[in-house]
Design a protein around this motif. Sequence first.
Motif, short mmCIF file in Angstrom:
data_model
loop_
_atom_site.label_atom_id
_atom_site.label_comp_id
_atom_site.label_asym_id
_atom_site.label_seq_id
_atom_site.Cartn_x
_atom_site.Cartn_y
_atom_site.Cartn_z
N LYS A 173 -5.04 9.97 0.25
CA LYS A 173 -5.63 10.94 -0.68
C LYS A 173 -6.86 10.36 -1.35
O LYS A 173 -7.88 11.04 -1.52
N PHE A 174 -6.76 9.08 -1.78
CA PHE A 174 -7.89 8.43 -2.46
C PHE A 174 -9.12 8.40 -1.55
O PHE A 174 -10.22 8.75 -1.98
N ILE A 175 -8.93 8.03 -0.29
CA ILE A 175 -10.07 7.96 0.64
C ILE A 175 -10.65 9.35 0.86
O ILE A 175 -11.88 9.51 0.95
N LYS A 176 -9.78 10.34 0.87
CA LYS A 176 -10.24 11.72 1.09
C LYS A 176 -10.96 12.31 -0.12
O LYS A 176 -11.51 13.41 -0.03
N MET A 179 0.82 -1.21 0.00
CA MET A 179 0.00 0.00 0.00
C MET A 179 0.86 1.27 0.00
O MET A 179 1.78 1.40 0.81
N HIS A 180 0.55 2.20 -0.89
CA HIS A 180 1.18 3.51 -0.90
C HIS A 180 0.38 4.39 0.08
O HIS A 180 -0.75 4.77 -0.22
N HIS A 181 0.95 4.64 1.25
CA HIS A 181 0.20 5.30 2.32
C HIS A 181 -0.39 6.65 1.91
O HIS A 181 -1.55 6.93 2.17
N GLU A 182 0.46 7.48 1.30
CA GLU A 182 0.03 8.82 0.95
C GLU A 182 -1.08 8.80 -0.11
O GLU A 182 -2.10 9.49 0.04
N ASN A 183 -0.89 8.00 -1.15
CA ASN A 183 -1.91 7.94 -2.21
C ASN A 183 -3.21 7.34 -1.71
O ASN A 183 -4.30 7.75 -2.13
N THR A 184 -3.11 6.36 -0.82
CA THR A 184 -4.31 5.73 -0.27
C THR A 184 -5.08 6.73 0.58
O THR A 184 -6.31 6.85 0.47
N VAL A 198 -12.58 11.35 7.94
CA VAL A 198 -12.90 10.68 9.22
C VAL A 198 -12.46 9.21 9.20
O VAL A 198 -12.44 8.55 10.24
N LEU A 199 -12.13 8.70 8.01
CA LEU A 199 -11.82 7.27 7.90
C LEU A 199 -10.40 7.00 7.42
O LEU A 199 -9.86 5.91 7.68
N SER A 200 -9.78 7.96 6.74
CA SER A 200 -8.54 7.66 6.01
C SER A 200 -7.43 7.12 6.91
O SER A 200 -6.81 6.10 6.58
N LYS A 201 -7.20 7.76 8.05
CA LYS A 201 -6.09 7.34 8.90
C LYS A 201 -6.33 5.92 9.44
O LYS A 201 -5.44 5.07 9.42
N GLN A 202 -7.56 5.68 9.88
CA GLN A 202 -7.92 4.37 10.44
C GLN A 202 -7.78 3.26 9.38
O GLN A 202 -7.24 2.19 9.65
N MET A 203 -8.23 3.55 8.15
CA MET A 203 -8.13 2.54 7.09
C MET A 203 -6.69 2.23 6.74
O MET A 203 -6.32 1.06 6.56
N VAL A 204 -5.88 3.27 6.63
CA VAL A 204 -4.46 3.06 6.29
C VAL A 204 -3.78 2.25 7.40
O VAL A 204 -3.01 1.32 7.12
N THR A 205 -4.10 2.56 8.65
CA THR A 205 -3.52 1.82 9.78
C THR A 205 -3.93 0.35 9.74
O THR A 205 -3.09 -0.54 9.95
N ILE A 206 -5.20 0.09 9.47
CA ILE A 206 -5.68 -1.30 9.42
C ILE A 206 -4.98 -2.07 8.31
O ILE A 206 -4.46 -3.18 8.52
N ILE A 207 -4.94 -1.49 7.12
CA ILE A 207 -4.34 -2.20 5.98
C ILE A 207 -2.85 -2.44 6.24
O ILE A 207 -2.34 -3.54 5.99
N HIS A 208 -2.19 -1.45 6.82
CA HIS A 208 -0.76 -1.61 7.10
C HIS A 208 -0.52 -2.75 8.11
O HIS A 208 0.38 -3.58 7.91
N ALA A 209 -1.34 -2.80 9.16
CA ALA A 209 -1.19 -3.86 10.16
C ALA A 209 -1.45 -5.22 9.50
O ALA A 209 -0.75 -6.21 9.80
N CYS A 210 -2.42 -5.30 8.63
CA CYS A 210 -2.72 -6.56 7.93
C CYS A 210 -1.59 -6.96 7.00
O CYS A 210 -1.25 -8.14 6.88
N GLU A 211 -0.98 -5.98 6.35
CA GLU A 211 0.16 -6.28 5.46
C GLU A 211 1.30 -6.91 6.26
O GLU A 211 1.93 -7.87 5.82
N GLN A 212 1.54 -6.39 7.46
CA GLN A 212 2.66 -6.90 8.27
C GLN A 212 2.43 -8.34 8.69
O GLN A 212 3.36 -9.13 8.81
N LYS A 213 1.14 -8.65 8.88
CA LYS A 213 0.77 -9.99 9.32
C LYS A 213 1.06 -11.05 8.24
O LYS A 213 1.33 -12.21 8.56
N TYR A 214 1.00 -10.64 6.97
CA TYR A 214 1.17 -11.60 5.88
C TYR A 214 2.41 -11.32 5.04
O TYR A 214 2.48 -11.67 3.86
N GLU A 215 3.38 -10.68 5.67
CA GLU A 215 4.61 -10.27 4.99
C GLU A 215 5.34 -11.45 4.35
O GLU A 215 6.01 -11.31 3.33
#
Length: 143
Positions: A75-78, A68-73, A85-102
């Motif tokens: 911006k896309f949500i915004k 995931m490209h954090h900045e572009n993601t 209201v959702l962008s930071k939370q969504m990016v955090t969730i996806i990033h945590a999930c990415e780490q889990k399946y690295e």
Amino acid sequence: KVEVMKDVTLGFGEALQHCREQSQLTEEKMEEFFHFWRDDFKFEHRELGCAIWCMSRHFDLLTDSHRMHHENTDKFIKTFPNGDVLSKQMVTIIHACEQKYEEETDHCWRILHVAECFKKTCTDQGIAPTMEMLMAEFIMESE
Ligand code: M21
């Protein structure tokens, strides 16, 4: 937040038709992208991971290493109403999930696992849209 997630889902889902052919995701395996949120939706087809990979690239949401490209993601949500209201939370969730399946080296499978983890976390955090909301809006848009 569930309203915003509904809009983001339908917006992201617009790339599904564009990605069907190259991902080999038949309508039998996923009719419309918002079915992602159905309670009984199964994350078992590698093709769905390939489709989400293609859809993410379509919106320029991935880095060169296919993460995931954090900045572009963000911006896309915004770009959606009240997306902030959702962008930071969504990016955090996806990033945590990415780490889990690295350790998964196949990008399609890895992205499928990340997507399932994303859905589960959203459901746990109470930000998953309902099928009623999604279907009502989807039908309205197609009329
Ligand atoms: C908001 C609607 C749907 C989003 C669905 C897919 C979410 C899963 C994100 C996977 C991103 C891929 C990152 C690769 O490491």
